[in-house]
Design a protein around this motif. Structure first.
Motif, PDB file in Angstrom:
ATOM      1  N   UNK A  97       3.407 -24.369  -9.793  1.00  0.00           N
ATOM      2  CA  UNK A  97       3.213 -24.076 -11.218  1.00  0.00           C
ATOM      3  C   UNK A  97       1.790 -23.598 -11.498  1.00  0.00           C
ATOM      4  N   UNK A  98       0.803 -24.281 -10.939  1.00  0.00           N
ATOM      5  CA  UNK A  98      -0.596 -23.924 -11.184  1.00  0.00           C
ATOM      6  C   UNK A  98      -1.087 -22.993 -10.070  1.00  0.00           C
ATOM      7  N   UNK A  99      -0.596 -21.774 -10.119  1.00  0.00           N
ATOM      8  CA  UNK A  99      -0.896 -20.821  -9.048  1.00  0.00           C
ATOM      9  C   UNK A  99      -2.092 -19.925  -9.356  1.00  0.00           C
ATOM     10  N   UNK A 100      -2.834 -20.215 -10.389  1.00  0.00           N
ATOM     11  CA  UNK A 100      -4.010 -19.425 -10.700  1.00  0.00           C
ATOM     12  C   UNK A 100      -5.148 -19.739  -9.738  1.00  0.00           C
ATOM     13  N   UNK A 101      -6.030 -18.778  -9.529  1.00  0.00           N
ATOM     14  CA  UNK A 101      -7.148 -18.975  -8.608  1.00  0.00           C
ATOM     15  C   UNK A 101      -6.733 -18.752  -7.170  1.00  0.00           C
ATOM     16  N   UNK A 102      -7.726 -18.696  -6.300  1.00  0.00           N
ATOM     17  CA  UNK A 102      -7.462 -18.366  -4.901  1.00  0.00           C
ATOM     18  C   UNK A 102      -6.677 -19.457  -4.204  1.00  0.00           C
ATOM     19  N   UNK A 103      -7.012 -20.732  -4.478  1.00  0.00           N
ATOM     20  CA  UNK A 103      -6.302 -21.825  -3.818  1.00  0.00           C
ATOM     21  C   UNK A 103      -4.862 -21.915  -4.303  1.00  0.00           C
ATOM     22  N   UNK A 104      -4.646 -21.696  -5.596  1.00  0.00           N
ATOM     23  CA  UNK A 104      -3.292 -21.687  -6.118  1.00  0.00           C
ATOM     24  C   UNK A 104      -2.473 -20.548  -5.542  1.00  0.00           C
ATOM     25  N   UNK A 105      -3.095 -19.368  -5.398  1.00  0.00           N
ATOM     26  CA  UNK A 105      -2.393 -18.224  -4.821  1.00  0.00           C
ATOM     27  C   UNK A 105      -2.014 -18.487  -3.365  1.00  0.00           C
ATOM     28  N   UNK A 106      -2.921 -19.093  -2.614  1.00  0.00           N
ATOM     29  CA  UNK A 106      -2.620 -19.408  -1.212  1.00  0.00           C
ATOM     30  C   UNK A 106      -1.414 -20.339  -1.100  1.00  0.00           C
ATOM     31  N   UNK A 107      -1.393 -21.371  -1.945  1.00  0.00           N
ATOM     32  CA  UNK A 107      -0.280 -22.319  -1.876  1.00  0.00           C
ATOM     33  C   UNK A 107       1.018 -21.685  -2.369  1.00  0.00           C
ATOM     34  N   UNK A 108       0.909 -20.830  -3.356  1.00  0.00           N
ATOM     35  CA  UNK A 108       2.089 -20.113  -3.835  1.00  0.00           C
ATOM     36  C   UNK A 108       2.688 -19.276  -2.711  1.00  0.00           C
ATOM     37  N   UNK A 109       1.833 -18.560  -1.993  1.00  0.00           N
ATOM     38  CA  UNK A 109       2.311 -17.752  -0.859  1.00  0.00           C
ATOM     39  C   UNK A 109       2.940 -18.649   0.197  1.00  0.00           C
TER      40      UNK A 109
END
Length: 714
Positions: free
Chosen positions: A471-483
């Motif tokens: 849900x909280x995919x903003x920022x670089x760390x959120x994007x990495x986990x989303x991927x």
């Protein structure tokens, strides 16, 4: 546990990082040695002298004999006596040509001087010993065949000392004759070469140049080589030939003819030392022999390590490529089958599952997100009974839920006993035969529950995994986990589904038959990955576990590296515990055997062994940039990234996600991937050390919101 015992255990955990750092340092050293000796230099055109000024070179050297003694203030030179030919060979030993040359010399009862390259000697120590055993003389030709007149002092010392140590380690002797690579006659000595000659003389070496160059390095033909070796007059000469550095078949043929001619003309052919009446090889002192032996062993070990890594890299590359092709192919098939099932076309029609469902929400200090979670579940289009089990919260979690006064939502308060105990409490209170378990930091879409339970129409299915979204995919760390969730977890779940070996129904979203849970004893607290442990237990009990990609749950991911580390550490350690607990499935049959031989095998290779090998891959990549072709390494990395991007784009397409976050994928491979590998290493060391890891609760951020309904897709 006493404070002393706690401190000891903490020290044990930290010790493995010291071991890992020491191992990587030793590996880097081995790679550096191999890179330096095998790739930084190399045997080339050994007859080309370095161009440059001769200012500062004494006339006695430029106009003197080919053997230069600069060990004292007065420089002296010498040459062989009348009608004496000092026969020398450079660039060996070579496994093909050196033995042939030795055979020719033996047939003519002639001895020669072999100026050996250290790396070649290390590769063929038996040839070095044969040269000595047959009475020949060995001189030094540097460790890796570099131009001593153009390198800094530290490298010059390394080159000369390295080849000397190789010789003493292999033969137990030391040599005093040195021939710089790329040298020729006295008149061609440059200022840079003279500097190196003086420097090596300070270490006790005599420099040997040549007076007659066979030019066999240019491969002009055996006849031309023989002609080049014809001496002018009766003056003593130093003949230059090569037993290494390429095809020396012409050299072998010319040598036989030259020796026959020289014998007929009354020339004496011998070694440099014998021609000058000096002893150039002596037994090495015990200390030097010991150091030389250690050096030889170290070089051999480093070579074996690099070769082994090369094979392991090839194997890991094949496994990684096979995994990528497999998961994409299986995901494609899984998507097609799921789409057909939803359209009810070419699969047997089953009744839609419409019965009421119990949703259990274990909660411990979930005040930040419990309202969004419970509200979203209560708003489901499917009839649900929601049981929130407050596991001894101290932040008013239960009060928040009760204040919502939502119909069908029940709160159970209990003392803190851990997540498994909370789930079991909810299971005992459940009134429905289908149970959905969801974490307190997760929200559902309105149609999630209905989509999630549909596979339970098949009586063989005991559990269903949903599709967890960040849900909280903003920022670089959120994007990495989303991927990671979309590309890693969900592609794997599609593979596990078709292979009937699903190892984990995530705690964020899973549906179960209540009687199946009761038959396996409920949720166990034997491991820190209770969801994986439970799923494996269901598989071993004969139930099928499937994946429903359109049942989406939105969860709150860690927002800091520290929180991410704690979460993945617990996941990985718990998974290792579950794998060990259910290792007996490997030898079982039926559904249990599928889990054991397919699921556990996949986890062991892809999620344990490959990550353990990953730091070596990264060190080797740096090695490639320094010592191999950096453009080739860069192209390989770009090709790898291209394949990763293609696979990620396909996974995003299957999950109907925007491709925008994939900009973070390259950086994920550089930073995030290493973090995950270190998590695996930490978990494996913790498990092997027999240490008990406590539960790490993730920090909540309150970033969840009730999602809007999605438009149905066709």
């Amino acid at each position: 546990m006493t404070a002393k015992r706690t401190k000891a255990r903490s020290g044990s955990v930290r010790a493995h990082w010291v071991i890992l750092a020491a191992f990587l340092a030793a590996l880097a050293l081995a790679l550096g040695v191999q890179g330096y000796t095998q790739h930084l230099a190399g045997i080339g055109d050994d007859s080309v002298a370095t161009s440059g000024s001769a200012d500062g070179v004494p006339p006695a050297v430029l106009n003197g004999g080919p053997v230069i003694d600069a060990r004292s203030a007065t420089v002296r030179t010498a040459r062989p006596p009348e009608r004496t030919l000092a026969l020398t060979f450079d660039d060996g030993p070579d496994p093909v040509w050196t033995p042939k040359i030795l055979d020719v010399l033996k047939a003519h009862h002639v001895h020669a001087t072999f100026f050996m390259v250290g790396t070649a000697a290390l590769d063929h120590p038996d040839l070095v010993r044969r040269v000595v055993a047959e009475g020949h003389e060995i001189g030094l030709h540097t460790l890796s065949h570099v131009d001593l007149g153009t390198v800094p002092e530290w490298r010059r010392n390394l080159e000369v000392e390295g080849v000397q140590r190789a010789l003493s380690g292999i033969t137990g002797q030391t040599a005093t004759l040195l021939r710089p690579p790329y040298s020729s006659e006295n008149a061609a000595v440059t200022s840079g070469e003279w500097t190196s000659i003086k420097a090596t003389a300070g270490e006790g070496y005599l420099t040997v140049l040549s007076t007659v160059d066979s030019r066999d390095w240019s491969r002009p033909g055996a006849d031309a080589i023989e002609k080049n070796l014809v001496p002018q007059g009766t003056q003593g000469q130093v003949l230059l030939m090569h037993d290494g550095g390429g095809d020396r078949s012409e050299t072998v043929a010319a040598l036989d003819a030259t020796l026959t001619r020289s014998e007929g003309q009354g020339y004496r052919v011998t070694t440099v030392g014998d021609a000058l009446g000096i002893t150039s090889m002596r037994p090495a002192p015990p200390s030097e022999r010991l150091v030389g032996t250690a050096f030889v062993w170290g070089m051999q070990v480093s070579g074996a390590v690099v070769e082994a890594i090369g094979w392991l890299l090839a194997a890991s590359g094949v496994v990684t490529l096979a995994r990528g092709v497999l998961v994409v192919a299986v995901a494609s098939r899984h998507h097609r089958l799921a789409r057909r099932a939803r359209r009810r076309r070419d699969v047997p029609l089953r009744a839609e599952v419409t019965e009421r469902v119990t949703v259990i929400v274990p909660a411990y200090n979930e005040a930040a997100g419990i309202e969004a979670a419970v509200t979203s579940i209560a708003a489901s289009t499917h009839p649900v009974e929601v049981i929130v089990v407050d596991d001894g919260s101290t932040d008013g979690t239960a009060d928040i839920v009760e204040a919502l006064a939502l119909p069908g939502v029940v709160v159970i308060r209990k003392e803190n006993g851990g997540k498994p105990s909370a789930l079991n409490a909810g299971l005992r209170a459940a009134s429905c035969e289908i149970v959905v378990m969801v974490d307190g930091d997760t929200v559902f879409e309105p149609g999630t529950v209905h989509a999630l339970i549909q596979p339970l129409a098949d009586p063989r299915v005991g559990a269903v995994s949903g599709n967890t979204k960040v849900a909280n995919r903003g920022g670089i760390l959120g994007a990495w986990q989303h991927i990671e969730y979309v590309v890693g977890f969900n592609l794997d779940r599609r593979l596990f589904d078709l292979a009937e070996c699903m190892p984990t129904v995530p705690g964020a979203i899973g549906a179960f038959r209540r009687d199946a849970l009761l038959r396996v004893g409920g949720v166990s607290n034997d491991t820190l990955a209770e969801d994986t442990d439970l799923t494996m237990a269901l598989c071993r009990a004969g139930w099928r576990v499937v994946y429903q990609d359109d049942a989406r749950a939105w969860t709150e991911a860690p927002a800091t590296l520290g929180a991410l580390w704690k979460q993945r550490y617990r996941w990985c350690y718990g998974t290792l515990q579950a794998m060990w607990k259910h290792r007996g499935a490997v030898v079982q049959g039926g559904q249990a055997g599928k889990l054991g031989r397919r699921g556990l095998g996949y986890l062991l290779v892809l999620q344990v062994l490959l990550p353990l090998f990953a730091p070596i891959v990264d060190v080797f990549a740096v090695y490639g940039l320094f010592f191999l072709d950096p453009w080739r390494i860069a192209l390989l990395w770009l090709a790898f990234m291209g394949a990763q991007l293609a696979m990620a784009a396909y996974a995003f397409r299957l999950d109907k996600e925007r491709l925008g976050p994939l900009w973070a994928l390259p950086l994920q491979q550089v930073v995030y991937r290493q973090l995950m590998y270190l998590v695996v290493i930490q978990s494996v060391f913790t498990a092997l050390a027999g240490l008990h890891l406590r539960w790490h609760r993730m920090e909540r951020y309150g970033s969840l919101s009730v999602p809007r309904p999605r438009q149905p897709t066709h």
